[in-house]
Write a protein that holds these residues in place. Structure first.
Motif, PDB file in Angstrom:
ATOM      1  N   UNK A   1      -6.571 -53.583  28.100  1.00 36.27           N
ATOM      2  CA  UNK A   1      -5.370 -52.798  28.385  1.00 36.27           C
ATOM      3  C   UNK A   1      -4.938 -52.886  29.853  1.00 36.27           C
TER       4      UNK A   1
ATOM      5  N   UNK B   1       2.535 -61.645  29.759  1.00 36.25           N
ATOM      6  CA  UNK B   1       2.175 -60.661  28.718  1.00 36.25           C
ATOM      7  C   UNK B   1       1.069 -59.754  29.240  1.00 36.25           C
ATOM      8  N   UNK B   2       1.276 -58.455  29.115  1.00 33.48           N
ATOM      9  CA  UNK B   2       0.254 -57.488  29.533  1.00 33.48           C
ATOM     10  C   UNK B   2      -0.194 -56.716  28.299  1.00 33.48           C
TER      11      UNK B   2
ATOM     12  N   UNK C   1      -1.045 -54.072  25.796  1.00 34.50           N
ATOM     13  CA  UNK C   1      -0.767 -52.638  25.728  1.00 34.50           C
ATOM     14  C   UNK C   1      -1.951 -51.831  25.202  1.00 34.50           C
ATOM     15  N   UNK C   2      -3.027 -52.472  24.817  1.00 35.11           N
ATOM     16  CA  UNK C   2      -4.188 -51.743  24.297  1.00 35.11           C
ATOM     17  C   UNK C   2      -5.462 -52.556  24.516  1.00 35.11           C
TER      18      UNK C   2
ATOM     19  N   UNK D   1       7.614 -60.854  23.050  1.00 35.60           N
ATOM     20  CA  UNK D   1       6.798 -60.939  24.267  1.00 35.60           C
ATOM     21  C   UNK D   1       6.718 -62.375  24.739  1.00 35.60           C
TER      22      UNK D   1
ATOM     23  N   UNK E   1       0.690 -46.924  19.742  1.00 32.11           N
ATOM     24  CA  UNK E   1       0.876 -47.420  21.102  1.00 32.11           C
ATOM     25  C   UNK E   1       2.060 -46.720  21.756  1.00 32.11           C
ATOM     26  N   UNK E   2       2.036 -46.672  23.055  1.00 30.14           N
ATOM     27  CA  UNK E   2       3.144 -46.061  23.798  1.00 30.14           C
ATOM     28  C   UNK E   2       4.381 -46.957  23.704  1.00 30.14           C
TER      29      UNK E   2
ATOM     30  N   UNK F   1       5.004 -49.080  26.732  1.00 33.92           N
ATOM     31  CA  UNK F   1       4.065 -50.202  26.889  1.00 33.92           C
ATOM     32  C   UNK F   1       4.503 -51.387  26.044  1.00 33.92           C
ATOM     33  N   UNK F   2       4.977 -51.080  24.842  1.00 29.21           N
ATOM     34  CA  UNK F   2       5.328 -52.151  23.917  1.00 29.21           C
ATOM     35  C   UNK F   2       6.668 -52.777  24.307  1.00 29.21           C
TER      36      UNK F   2
ATOM     37  N   UNK G   1       6.709 -55.249  27.378  1.00 34.06           N
ATOM     38  CA  UNK G   1       6.313 -56.660  27.321  1.00 34.06           C
ATOM     39  C   UNK G   1       7.381 -57.538  26.687  1.00 34.06           C
ATOM     40  N   UNK G   2       8.441 -56.932  26.158  1.00 35.25           N
ATOM     41  CA  UNK G   2       9.522 -57.751  25.585  1.00 35.25           C
ATOM     42  C   UNK G   2      10.378 -58.297  26.716  1.00 35.25           C
ATOM     43  N   UNK G   3      10.773 -59.570  26.614  1.00 35.54           N
ATOM     44  CA  UNK G   3      11.550 -60.167  27.710  1.00 35.54           C
ATOM     45  C   UNK G   3      12.922 -59.496  27.906  1.00 35.54           C
TER      46      UNK G   3
END
Lengths: 485, 89
Positions: free
Chosen positions: A85, A99-100, A102-103, A329, B66-67, B70-71, B74-76
């Motif tokens: 994470x 890409x990071x 998220x978990x 992503x 998931x938050x 956060x999700x 990560x999307x461009x």
């Protein structure tokens, strides 16, 4: 002896008794990274400062009298396809740049709960497709034992990190041999657990019916301990097995006279090098001397395992990798006419050559008109390979053979010919196809590159494998065929 | 074999040189795969999965996922809490 040379179980005891601190252990590993990383390139990223902070925290708590888990403060390297994470994860591909996670993957949650310290993410063949860590978008990793050689793959960064002391233990993933073959090439221990024993939640998928996470360690005791930490049923992975994880590390010294040892009859087949054959014969001799009855077992479908795998794995990969489309992503493109063009542009610039080749092979074998001839046929042959094992396991409990037909080969030696590269996994692939457990432990002889000794066990036969390999490791030490690091 | 068509199905664009090399490797690999056709698989069931496939049920309880940030983070391309995509036609 430097701290980075020691196995985790020893360092854990030393930290617990106060002989050394976690900071000293992390500093030793970081100084080793400083010294060797420029040449070896085990890592895509090292988390030096954070690791030191965590180590300080651990030392403070220990000093305060708190009882911490046995591996608290042990630096662990993580293959760059397992989600941590808040950290970048690339699978050594350009397509996932930026890409990071998220978990946390389930295995990461587990090692964090043991207070182990993640020291960095390791280089690999792109999306775990390769046997030499040469297919990385971020450069090759070199074998610490001979830097003109490959470290094996696809978990080459993890194996090289453990072998060089740039990590104490590491996590890898194994779809067709990607933990065991690099462990063999680098002279360390690599374990592929039974399919479903370790959760795949947070492991970026390559071939879902074959992938499994496992440890790469300096010795068998560490492998047992790491397996104990990462194994277990997980609600986030519907293929994870509902079993109670045994305390492997407390059983290592148990008597093995009840375990029936088999030798794979095909160990000296065409293409297996002289030194590898000698290595296996040395092991046969060790067991004979120990008065362990060794029985030869044959695998009539062995020669079909490789084509079978190279149909099934790319088929699953072509489907799994369809998600890299520049939408959710990873890298993207600004100036495109429509979404189709986005897909094509992103995938064309983001994937490397071998990944493209596998996606296309998978697409082809799944396409209408070829499905029955290739894909379905391969799945049926897979059943026959499983039957070979079932038959063998009526007579024996573990099966010994080579991990790879040769020792580590030269960088660049096999990149032009994909089949020659694929052949280096010929002995490891059957265990993935059958979903059973297997380990590779190194045999060093006359200062040559190590030979990987492959010990395959039944589904959930981890205990037998660990006991036999522990015993074998002791005997190798006795005979001066053990190197340590 | 039409490598160009397979590239298209895979959403990949290959240059002429890449296509030529891919075709060469492909043919060699497929030739190697033909080995399988000599195996008698009459009355053999395929193994798609090594463990009995299960669809485990869980308790019907709300769990934290998931938050959202956060999700989406990560999307461009995002806009107003959604992922933005180019024209679909």
């Amino acid at each position: 002896m430097e701290l980075f040379e020691l196995p985790a179980w020893k360092l854990g005891k030393m930290m617990e008794s106060g002989e050394v601190t976690a900071v000293e252990v992390v500093e030793s590993v970081l100084s080793r990274i400083e010294e060797r990383e420029e040449i070896l390139h085990c890592y895509n990223e090292v988390y030096g400062e954070e690791a030191l902070q965590e180590a300080e925290e651990i030392d403070k708590r220990r000093k305060g009298g708190e009882k911490l888990p046995p591996f608290a403060g042990i630096p662990v390297a993580v293959k760059d396809n397992i989600c941590v994470k808040g950290k970048d994860i690339t699978c050594s591909s350009k397509i996932l740049k930026g890409f990071i996670s998220p978990y946390d993957a389930t295995v990461i949650r587990k090692i964090k709960s043991q207070k182990m310290i993640i020291i960095g993410r390791t280089n690999m063949d792109e999306f775990a497709m390769g046997s030499s860590t040469e297919n990385s978008a971020y450069g090759v990793t070199r074998n610490p034992l001979d830097t003109s050689k490959v470290p094996g793959g696809s978990s080459g960064g993890s194996a090289a990190a453990v072998a060089s002391g740039e990590a104490i233990v590491a996590l890898g993933s194994d779809t067709g041999g990607s933990i065991r073959q690099p462990a063999a090439f680098c002279g360390v221990v690599g374990f592929k657990p039974t399919y479903g024993l370790v959760s795949r939640y947070g492991l970026i998928a390559f071939a879902s019916s074959l992938d499994q996470i496992g440890p790469i360690t300096k010795d068998v005791r560490d492998a047992a301990a790491m397996l104990e930490i990462i194994a277990g049923k997980d609600n986030y992975d519907s293929t994870s097995l509902p079993v109670k994880v045994p305390h492997y590390s407390t059983m290592l010294e148990d008597d093995i006279s009840e375990i029936r040892v088999g030798i794979m009859e095909e160990y000296n087949a065409e293409g297996v090098s002289e030194e590898v054959i000698e290595g296996i014969e040395e092991v046969i001799d060790i067991f004979r001397t120990m008065r362990v009855n060794v029985k030869s077992v044959s695998f009539p479908h062995m020669e079909y395992a490789l084509p079978c795998y190279y149909i099934i794995a790319p088929a699953e990969a072509s489907s799994n990798l369809a998600r890299y489309d520049g939408v959710q992503y990873g890298i993207s493109e600004e100036t495109v006419e429509d979404i189709r063009e986005l897909y094509r542009k992103v995938r064309t610039s983001g994937f490397g050559k071998e990944v493209k080749r596998r996606i296309m092979m998978g697409t082809y074998v799944l396409s209408s008109g070829y499905y029955d001839a290739f894909y379905l046929k391969a799945q049926k042959v897979r059943t026959l390979i499983r039957h070979d094992f079932e038959r063998a396991f009526k007579d024996v409990d573990v099966i010994i053979g080579p991990t790879s037909p040769t020792v580590a080969f030269g960088i660049g030696e096999r990149t032009a010919d994909p089949i020659s590269m694929y052949l280096s996994d010929i002995f490891t692939i059957p265990a993935n196809l059958a979903g059973i457990s297997a380990i590779s432990i190194p045999l060093f002889k006359d200062g040559n590159l190590p030979v990987g000794i492959h010990i395959v066990g039944k589904a959930l036969g981890e205990i037998d494998i660990l006991k036999v390999s522990y015993k074998l490791e002791q005997e190798l030490k006795e005979r001066g065929l053990y190197h340590g690091i | 074999m039409d490598v160009r068509h397979i590239a298209k199905l895979s959403n990949l664009e290959l240059t002429e040189d890449e296509l030529r090399e891919m075709e060469e490797h492909f043919n060699a690999i497929m030739e190697y795969f033909k080995k399988l056709s000599s195996v008698d698989t009459e009355r053999v069931e395929p193994t798609f999965y090594v463990i009995k496939h299960q669809t485990p049920m869980r308790e019907d309880r709300v769990e934290k996922g998931l938050e959202r940030e956060d999700v989406l983070g990560i999307a461009p391309h995002t806009e107003g809490g959604y992922i933005r995509v180019p024209r679909i036609r």
